[in-house]
Design a protein around this motif. Sequence first.
Motif, PDB file in Angstrom:
ATOM      1  N   LEU A   1       0.815  -1.213   0.000  1.00 41.63           N
ATOM      2  CA  LEU A   1       0.000   0.000   0.000  1.00 41.63           C
ATOM      3  C   LEU A   1       0.852   1.268   0.000  1.00 41.63           C
ATOM      4  N   SER A   2       2.001   1.223   0.658  1.00 46.66           N
ATOM      5  CA  SER A   2       2.851   2.416   0.673  1.00 46.66           C
ATOM      6  C   SER A   2       3.588   2.612  -0.652  1.00 46.66           C
ATOM      7  N   LYS A   3       3.790   1.558  -1.432  1.00 46.19           N
ATOM      8  CA  LYS A   3       4.498   1.652  -2.719  1.00 46.19           C
ATOM      9  C   LYS A   3       3.555   1.470  -3.906  1.00 46.19           C
ATOM     10  N   TRP A   4       2.273   1.623  -3.672  1.00 46.86           N
ATOM     11  CA  TRP A   4       1.275   1.369  -4.706  1.00 46.86           C
ATOM     12  C   TRP A   4       1.561   2.151  -5.990  1.00 46.86           C
ATOM     13  N   GLY A   5       2.077   3.344  -5.865  1.00 41.69           N
ATOM     14  CA  GLY A   5       2.337   4.179  -7.036  1.00 41.69           C
ATOM     15  C   GLY A   5       3.456   3.660  -7.918  1.00 41.69           C
ATOM     16  N   THR A   6       4.275   2.769  -7.419  1.00 41.90           N
ATOM     17  CA  THR A   6       5.395   2.252  -8.222  1.00 41.90           C
ATOM     18  C   THR A   6       5.001   1.052  -9.076  1.00 41.90           C
ATOM     19  N   LEU A   7       3.805   0.505  -8.863  1.00 37.68           N
ATOM     20  CA  LEU A   7       3.342  -0.629  -9.670  1.00 37.68           C
ATOM     21  C   LEU A   7       2.962  -0.120 -11.061  1.00 37.68           C
ATOM     22  N   ARG A   8       3.659  -0.622 -12.077  1.00 35.43           N
ATOM     23  CA  ARG A   8       3.435  -0.134 -13.444  1.00 35.43           C
ATOM     24  C   ARG A   8       2.285  -0.850 -14.132  1.00 35.43           C
ATOM     25  N   GLU A   9       2.223  -2.173 -13.963  1.00 39.85           N
ATOM     26  CA  GLU A   9       1.168  -2.947 -14.629  1.00 39.85           C
ATOM     27  C   GLU A   9       0.316  -3.640 -13.578  1.00 39.85           C
ATOM     28  N   ARG A  10      -0.945  -3.317 -13.563  1.00 37.77           N
ATOM     29  CA  ARG A  10      -1.848  -3.893 -12.569  1.00 37.77           C
ATOM     30  C   ARG A  10      -1.966  -5.412 -12.707  1.00 37.77           C
ATOM     31  N   GLY A  11      -1.738  -5.936 -13.873  1.00 35.69           N
ATOM     32  CA  GLY A  11      -1.806  -7.372 -14.107  1.00 35.69           C
ATOM     33  C   GLY A  11      -0.695  -8.141 -13.385  1.00 35.69           C
ATOM     34  N   LYS A  12       0.338  -7.433 -12.980  1.00 37.72           N
ATOM     35  CA  LYS A  12       1.451  -8.083 -12.281  1.00 37.72           C
ATOM     36  C   LYS A  12       1.355  -7.912 -10.762  1.00 37.72           C
ATOM     37  N   LEU A  13       0.185  -7.513 -10.284  1.00 33.64           N
ATOM     38  CA  LEU A  13      -0.006  -7.280  -8.852  1.00 33.64           C
ATOM     39  C   LEU A  13       0.293  -8.541  -8.040  1.00 33.64           C
ATOM     40  N   ALA A  14      -0.209  -9.693  -8.485  1.00 36.67           N
ATOM     41  CA  ALA A  14      -0.028 -10.931  -7.724  1.00 36.67           C
ATOM     42  C   ALA A  14       1.456 -11.282  -7.609  1.00 36.67           C
ATOM     43  N   ALA A  15       2.183 -11.211  -8.708  1.00 38.60           N
ATOM     44  CA  ALA A  15       3.611 -11.534  -8.677  1.00 38.60           C
ATOM     45  C   ALA A  15       4.361 -10.541  -7.794  1.00 38.60           C
ATOM     46  N   TRP A  16       4.003  -9.267  -7.908  1.00 39.80           N
ATOM     47  CA  TRP A  16       4.646  -8.226  -7.112  1.00 39.80           C
ATOM     48  C   TRP A  16       4.376  -8.446  -5.626  1.00 39.80           C
ATOM     49  N   ALA A  17       3.131  -8.756  -5.278  1.00 39.45           N
ATOM     50  CA  ALA A  17       2.742  -8.984  -3.881  1.00 39.45           C
ATOM     51  C   ALA A  17       3.461 -10.205  -3.311  1.00 39.45           C
ATOM     52  N   LYS A  18       3.580 -11.265  -4.103  1.00 38.59           N
ATOM     53  CA  LYS A  18       4.276 -12.471  -3.635  1.00 38.59           C
ATOM     54  C   LYS A  18       5.756 -12.199  -3.423  1.00 38.59           C
ATOM     55  N   ALA A  19       6.362 -11.412  -4.312  1.00 40.34           N
ATOM     56  CA  ALA A  19       7.785 -11.071  -4.160  1.00 40.34           C
ATOM     57  C   ALA A  19       8.000 -10.251  -2.893  1.00 40.34           C
ATOM     58  N   ILE A  20       7.128  -9.300  -2.662  1.00 39.75           N
ATOM     59  CA  ILE A  20       7.245  -8.483  -1.451  1.00 39.75           C
ATOM     60  C   ILE A  20       7.065  -9.360  -0.211  1.00 39.75           C
ATOM     61  N   THR A  21       6.098 -10.266  -0.253  1.00 38.27           N
ATOM     62  CA  THR A  21       5.861 -11.166   0.879  1.00 38.27           C
ATOM     63  C   THR A  21       7.077 -12.039   1.149  1.00 38.27           C
ATOM     64  N   ALA A  22       7.681 -12.567   0.092  1.00 34.83           N
ATOM     65  CA  ALA A  22       8.870 -13.409   0.248  1.00 34.83           C
ATOM     66  C   ALA A  22      10.017 -12.602   0.871  1.00 34.83           C
ATOM     67  N   ASN A  23      10.208 -11.361   0.414  1.00 36.13           N
ATOM     68  CA  ASN A  23      11.271 -10.522   0.968  1.00 36.13           C
ATOM     69  C   ASN A  23      11.023 -10.186   2.437  1.00 36.13           C
TER      70      ASN A  23
END
Length: 180
Positions: free
Chosen positions: A57-79
């Motif tokens: 939620l704090s980096k929401w503006g850096t997401l370029r493609e909404r279709g990659k939200l799941a992959a982005w969220a999983k990567a953040i969770t793993a980190n």
Amino acid sequence: MPNRMQNKFEQRGFSVPEREERELRELYAQMIQVAYKRVNNKSDVHDAVQDAWVNILSKWGTLRERGKLAAWAKAITANVACNINRRSRRGVIATEQCAEAEASRHSDVKAQLMLEISELLGALDPTSRTLLLYKFYYGFKDQEIADAMNVPIGTIKARIHRTREKLKGRMVSSEADWPM
């Protein structure tokens, strides 16, 4: 029947379409799975997912493609899960180091105390020393000591009491000699 949280969102003017809500719930479940696989301490799974959501939620503006939200969220969770593991390892190492230092300090104090006790016992006559060892080191009862020494139990109690008082006096006088 709508839940409380949904009512609060609707009161504030937020409305999440059912399809998006379903997608978010699926994403949340996937994030839980990722965290569960990555976190060593399983009680930290929900903490990892919550921290990941805060990051998302704090980096929401850096997401370029909404279709990659799941992959982005999983990567953040793993980190985040890896970071939690690192923090807990540091805590374990620090705790172990503190425990080792405390044990070392404790063993030094114990050794010094044992030396002082040995010196105090060495200054006693053999009968008094034997009485104290039987009573406090070996844990014999007064009656057992009296039977072993063929002496009345009252005599054993009196001798133990006098010997303890003598030791207390010597300990107090030796403490007065210690430098502060």
